[in-house]
Motif scaffolding. Structure first.
Motif, PDB file in Angstrom:
ATOM      1  N   GLY A 265      -9.099   1.866  -1.690  1.00  0.00           N
ATOM      2  CA  GLY A 265      -7.685   2.206  -1.605  1.00  0.00           C
ATOM      3  C   GLY A 265      -6.775   0.999  -1.797  1.00  0.00           C
ATOM      4  N   ALA A 266      -7.244  -0.162  -1.395  1.00  0.00           N
ATOM      5  CA  ALA A 266      -6.435  -1.383  -1.519  1.00  0.00           C
ATOM      6  C   ALA A 266      -6.587  -2.049  -2.875  1.00  0.00           C
ATOM      7  CB  ALA A 266      -6.822  -2.370  -0.415  1.00  0.00           C
ATOM      8  N   ASP A 267      -7.766  -1.931  -3.459  1.00  0.00           N
ATOM      9  CA  ASP A 267      -8.065  -2.622  -4.728  1.00  0.00           C
ATOM     10  C   ASP A 267      -8.987  -1.728  -5.546  1.00  0.00           C
ATOM     11  OD1 ASP A 267      -8.431  -4.534  -6.731  1.00  0.00           O
ATOM     12  OD2 ASP A 267      -9.925  -5.648  -5.589  1.00  0.00           O
TER      13      ASP A 267
ATOM     14  N   ARG B 232      -2.240  -6.496  -1.551  1.00  0.00           N
ATOM     15  CA  ARG B 232      -3.420  -5.642  -1.394  1.00  0.00           C
ATOM     16  C   ARG B 232      -4.074  -5.820  -0.024  1.00  0.00           C
ATOM     17  NH1 ARG B 232      -5.626  -6.480  -7.470  1.00  0.00           N
ATOM     18  NH2 ARG B 232      -4.352  -4.851  -8.419  1.00  0.00           N
ATOM     19  N   LEU B 233      -4.002  -7.016   0.519  1.00  0.00           N
ATOM     20  CA  LEU B 233      -4.556  -7.217   1.859  1.00  0.00           C
ATOM     21  C   LEU B 233      -3.717  -6.495   2.905  1.00  0.00           C
ATOM     22  CD1 LEU B 233      -5.823 -10.895   1.845  1.00  0.00           C
ATOM     23  CD2 LEU B 233      -7.095  -8.780   1.542  1.00  0.00           C
ATOM     24  N   GLY B 234      -2.437  -6.455   2.690  1.00  0.00           N
ATOM     25  CA  GLY B 234      -1.576  -5.675   3.583  1.00  0.00           C
ATOM     26  C   GLY B 234      -1.944  -4.203   3.535  1.00  0.00           C
ATOM     27  N   GLU B 235      -2.266  -3.718   2.357  1.00  0.00           N
ATOM     28  CA  GLU B 235      -2.683  -2.315   2.204  1.00  0.00           C
ATOM     29  C   GLU B 235      -4.015  -2.073   2.906  1.00  0.00           C
ATOM     30  OE1 GLU B 235      -2.862   1.582   1.485  1.00  0.00           O
ATOM     31  OE2 GLU B 235      -1.111   0.294   1.243  1.00  0.00           O
ATOM     32  N   LEU B 236      -4.942  -3.001   2.760  1.00  0.00           N
ATOM     33  CA  LEU B 236      -6.231  -2.888   3.449  1.00  0.00           C
ATOM     34  C   LEU B 236      -6.013  -2.810   4.965  1.00  0.00           C
ATOM     35  CD1 LEU B 236      -9.344  -3.029   3.610  1.00  0.00           C
ATOM     36  CD2 LEU B 236      -9.120  -5.522   3.548  1.00  0.00           C
ATOM     37  N   GLN B 237      -5.187  -3.678   5.468  1.00  0.00           N
ATOM     38  CA  GLN B 237      -4.911  -3.701   6.906  1.00  0.00           C
ATOM     39  C   GLN B 237      -4.251  -2.400   7.355  1.00  0.00           C
ATOM     40  OE1 GLN B 237      -2.621  -7.062   8.165  1.00  0.00           O
ATOM     41  NE2 GLN B 237      -2.862  -6.584  10.317  1.00  0.00           N
ATOM     42  N   ARG B 238      -3.301  -1.901   6.588  1.00  0.00           N
ATOM     43  CA  ARG B 238      -2.617  -0.653   6.951  1.00  0.00           C
ATOM     44  C   ARG B 238      -3.600   0.526   7.024  1.00  0.00           C
ATOM     45  NH1 ARG B 238       1.298  -3.102   4.308  1.00  0.00           N
ATOM     46  NH2 ARG B 238       0.765  -2.360   2.236  1.00  0.00           N
TER      47      ARG B 238
ATOM     48  N   ASP C 268      -9.778  -7.980  -7.103  1.00  0.00           N
ATOM     49  CA  ASP C 268      -8.984  -8.958  -6.363  1.00  0.00           C
ATOM     50  C   ASP C 268      -9.893  -9.759  -5.433  1.00  0.00           C
ATOM     51  OD1 ASP C 268      -7.260 -10.358  -4.674  1.00  0.00           O
ATOM     52  OD2 ASP C 268      -5.768  -8.751  -4.696  1.00  0.00           O
ATOM     53  N   PRO C 269     -10.086 -11.050  -5.719  1.00  0.00           N
ATOM     54  CA  PRO C 269     -10.972 -11.856  -4.872  1.00  0.00           C
ATOM     55  C   PRO C 269     -10.493 -11.956  -3.424  1.00  0.00           C
ATOM     56  CG  PRO C 269      -9.941 -13.219  -6.562  1.00  0.00           C
ATOM     57  CD  PRO C 269      -9.545 -11.822  -6.833  1.00  0.00           C
ATOM     58  N   ALA C 270      -9.196 -11.889  -3.190  1.00  0.00           N
ATOM     59  CA  ALA C 270      -8.690 -11.953  -1.812  1.00  0.00           C
ATOM     60  C   ALA C 270      -9.201 -10.764  -1.006  1.00  0.00           C
ATOM     61  CB  ALA C 270      -7.163 -11.984  -1.803  1.00  0.00           C
ATOM     62  N   VAL C 271      -9.246  -9.595  -1.614  1.00  0.00           N
ATOM     63  CA  VAL C 271      -9.738  -8.398  -0.935  1.00  0.00           C
ATOM     64  C   VAL C 271     -11.236  -8.539  -0.670  1.00  0.00           C
ATOM     65  CG1 VAL C 271     -10.052  -5.897  -1.143  1.00  0.00           C
ATOM     66  CG2 VAL C 271      -7.904  -6.948  -1.889  1.00  0.00           C
TER      67      VAL C 271
ATOM     68  N   GLU D  98     -19.868  -1.053   6.542  1.00  0.00           N
ATOM     69  CA  GLU D  98     -19.787  -1.302   5.102  1.00  0.00           C
ATOM     70  C   GLU D  98     -19.169  -0.113   4.374  1.00  0.00           C
ATOM     71  OE1 GLU D  98     -22.583  -1.707   6.886  1.00  0.00           O
ATOM     72  OE2 GLU D  98     -23.034  -3.841   6.735  1.00  0.00           O
ATOM     73  N   GLU D  99     -19.584   1.083   4.754  1.00  0.00           N
ATOM     74  CA  GLU D  99     -19.052   2.289   4.119  1.00  0.00           C
ATOM     75  C   GLU D  99     -17.579   2.484   4.462  1.00  0.00           C
ATOM     76  OE1 GLU D  99     -19.713   7.034   4.548  1.00  0.00           O
ATOM     77  OE2 GLU D  99     -21.521   5.801   4.401  1.00  0.00           O
ATOM     78  N   ARG D 100     -17.237   2.287   5.712  1.00  0.00           N
ATOM     79  CA  ARG D 100     -15.842   2.439   6.138  1.00  0.00           C
ATOM     80  C   ARG D 100     -14.953   1.435   5.409  1.00  0.00           C
ATOM     81  NH1 ARG D 100     -14.608   3.272  12.434  1.00  0.00           N
ATOM     82  NH2 ARG D 100     -16.387   4.613  12.085  1.00  0.00           N
ATOM     83  N   LEU D 101     -15.429   0.201   5.305  1.00  0.00           N
ATOM     84  CA  LEU D 101     -14.674  -0.819   4.575  1.00  0.00           C
ATOM     85  C   LEU D 101     -14.579  -0.488   3.092  1.00  0.00           C
ATOM     86  CD1 LEU D 101     -15.726  -4.285   6.024  1.00  0.00           C
ATOM     87  CD2 LEU D 101     -13.424  -3.337   5.919  1.00  0.00           C
ATOM     88  N   ALA D 102     -15.662  -0.006   2.513  1.00  0.00           N
ATOM     89  CA  ALA D 102     -15.668   0.311   1.081  1.00  0.00           C
ATOM     90  C   ALA D 102     -14.587   1.335   0.739  1.00  0.00           C
ATOM     91  CB  ALA D 102     -17.036   0.818   0.655  1.00  0.00           C
ATOM     92  N   ILE D 103     -14.428   2.329   1.588  1.00  0.00           N
ATOM     93  CA  ILE D 103     -13.399   3.341   1.355  1.00  0.00           C
ATOM     94  C   ILE D 103     -12.013   2.698   1.421  1.00  0.00           C
ATOM     95  CG2 ILE D 103     -12.329   5.423   2.317  1.00  0.00           C
ATOM     96  CD1 ILE D 103     -15.267   6.201   3.181  1.00  0.00           C
ATOM     97  N   ALA D 104     -11.789   1.869   2.423  1.00  0.00           N
ATOM     98  CA  ALA D 104     -10.493   1.194   2.554  1.00  0.00           C
ATOM     99  C   ALA D 104     -10.272   0.201   1.420  1.00  0.00           C
ATOM    100  CB  ALA D 104     -10.404   0.489   3.904  1.00  0.00           C
ATOM    101  N   LEU D 105     -11.330  -0.486   1.017  1.00  0.00           N
ATOM    102  CA  LEU D 105     -11.214  -1.461  -0.070  1.00  0.00           C
ATOM    103  C   LEU D 105     -10.834  -0.777  -1.374  1.00  0.00           C
ATOM    104  CD1 LEU D 105     -14.330  -3.661   0.707  1.00  0.00           C
ATOM    105  CD2 LEU D 105     -11.931  -4.328   0.963  1.00  0.00           C
TER     106      LEU D 105
END
Length: 119
Positions: A58-60, A27-33, A65-68, A49-56
């Motif tokens: 998509g990843a989780d 899932r972290l690989g997906e976040l990075q991609r 997932d605590p890693a995300v 925060e908003e930009r990350l929330a959208i990516a998060l």
């Protein structure tokens, strides 16, 4: 001397590296991609925060997932402290500081367990 201003992609990449040094969290690989092409300087982003929330999401999608969650906390911390992106301090210190900042000193139990398990 001009200092390099990290981009969103650089911040997220560093956050993922710190949260998953063994590169095993899919899932972290997906976040990075999702953010790997975001070359906007971190100082120009109005709502990270908003930009990350959208990516998060998509990843989780379930947000379980605590890693995300930890990688997100690290990215937000690094965005606020861009001089720490290339810090030579022990990675665990930076990760714990980011987690403390994100959850105001009291992270959820699943995050604590994840941290205690070494990530």
């Amino acid at each position: 001397m001009d200092r390099h201003t990290p981009t969103v992609a650089e911040i997220v990449t560093r956050a993922v590296e710190l949260a998953d040094p063994e590169d095993v969290e899919v899932r972290l690989g997906e976040l990075q991609r999702q953010l790997e092409d975001d070359e906007e300087p971190i100082t120009a982003v109005e709502n990270l925060e908003e930009r990350l929330a959208i990516a998060l999401e998509g990843a989780d999608y379930e947000g379980e997932d605590p890693a995300v969650s930890v990688a997100s906390a690290i990215a937000l911390y690094l965005a606020a402290h861009p001089d720490q992106v290339d810090s030579s301090e022990p990675p665990d210190d930076l990760v714990r500081r980011a987690v403390r900042a994100q959850w105001r000193g009291t992270p959820p139990e699943d995050i604590e367990r994840w941290l205690d398990g070494g990530g």
